[in-house]
Design a protein around this motif. Sequence first.
Motif, PDB file in Angstrom:
ATOM      1  N   UNK A  32      19.703  74.935  39.742  1.00 11.26           N
ATOM      2  CA  UNK A  32      20.387  75.332  38.510  1.00 11.26           C
ATOM      3  C   UNK A  32      21.735  74.627  38.403  1.00 11.26           C
ATOM      4  N   UNK A  33      22.475  74.564  39.494  1.00  6.99           N
ATOM      5  CA  UNK A  33      23.786  73.927  39.434  1.00  6.99           C
ATOM      6  C   UNK A  33      23.667  72.440  39.104  1.00  6.99           C
ATOM      7  N   UNK A  34      22.639  71.786  39.617  1.00  5.59           N
ATOM      8  CA  UNK A  34      22.440  70.372  39.299  1.00  5.59           C
ATOM      9  C   UNK A  34      22.122  70.152  37.836  1.00  5.59           C
ATOM     10  N   UNK A  35      21.250  70.989  37.275  1.00  3.87           N
ATOM     11  CA  UNK A  35      20.889  70.861  35.864  1.00  3.87           C
ATOM     12  C   UNK A  35      22.075  71.236  34.974  1.00  3.87           C
ATOM     13  N   UNK A  36      22.820  72.278  35.365  1.00  3.36           N
ATOM     14  CA  UNK A  36      24.023  72.649  34.614  1.00  3.36           C
ATOM     15  C   UNK A  36      24.994  71.467  34.599  1.00  3.36           C
ATOM     16  N   UNK A  37      25.125  70.763  35.707  1.00  7.32           N
ATOM     17  CA  UNK A  37      25.983  69.576  35.759  1.00  7.32           C
ATOM     18  C   UNK A  37      25.540  68.503  34.797  1.00  7.32           C
ATOM     19  N   UNK A  45      31.796  67.861  28.854  1.00  6.31           N
ATOM     20  CA  UNK A  45      32.729  68.637  29.672  1.00  6.31           C
ATOM     21  C   UNK A  45      33.450  67.715  30.647  1.00  6.31           C
ATOM     22  N   UNK A  46      34.701  67.992  30.908  1.00  3.00           N
ATOM     23  CA  UNK A  46      35.445  67.268  31.925  1.00  3.00           C
ATOM     24  C   UNK A  46      35.012  67.757  33.301  1.00  3.00           C
ATOM     25  N   UNK A  47      35.271  66.949  34.324  1.00  8.95           N
ATOM     26  CA  UNK A  47      34.853  67.292  35.680  1.00  8.95           C
ATOM     27  C   UNK A  47      35.410  68.636  36.121  1.00  8.95           C
ATOM     28  N   UNK A  51      33.138  75.946  32.934  1.00 10.99           N
ATOM     29  CA  UNK A  51      31.696  75.999  32.691  1.00 10.99           C
ATOM     30  C   UNK A  51      31.196  77.406  32.422  1.00 10.99           C
ATOM     31  N   UNK A  52      32.099  78.353  32.209  1.00 13.34           N
ATOM     32  CA  UNK A  52      31.687  79.749  32.064  1.00 13.34           C
ATOM     33  C   UNK A  52      30.705  79.964  30.909  1.00 13.34           C
ATOM     34  N   UNK A  53      30.753  79.133  29.880  1.00 16.31           N
ATOM     35  CA  UNK A  53      29.816  79.276  28.762  1.00 16.31           C
ATOM     36  C   UNK A  53      28.392  78.884  29.157  1.00 16.31           C
ATOM     37  N   UNK A  54      28.251  78.076  30.205  1.00 11.26           N
ATOM     38  CA  UNK A  54      26.925  77.617  30.630  1.00 11.26           C
ATOM     39  C   UNK A  54      26.311  78.493  31.724  1.00 11.26           C
ATOM     40  N   UNK A  55      27.115  79.300  32.381  1.00 12.10           N
ATOM     41  CA  UNK A  55      26.635  80.127  33.494  1.00 12.10           C
ATOM     42  C   UNK A  55      25.498  81.066  33.092  1.00 12.10           C
TER      43      UNK A  55
END
Length: 93
Positions: A32-37, A45-47, A51-55
């Motif tokens: 999930x973290x890889x796909x969210x990235x 998104x900046x590095x 990312x709270x909107x994507x969680x």
Amino acid sequence: MHTVLLRLSAPMQSWGTTSQWEERATTVRPTKSGVIGIVANALGYQLDGDLSALVPLQFAVRADRPGRTAVDHQTAGGGHPAPATRIPSAYGA
């Protein structure tokens, strides 16, 4: 409910799970973290962005052709002396 389908097809993929010092574990399916990235990057998104909107996104994986793990012995610099490890730029430096 809106759905986005991502087809991730490549000869070698690395989906990191845990890492400690030099050892980095991987899994045969996307995390999930890889796909969210990937999604965050595509959305601009900046590095260090929030990312709270994507969680809350829900995530599922279907593996039609499950991968297998392999040992990768890559090292930064390839063992060359320090001056040879400089990465050439467009300016030739």
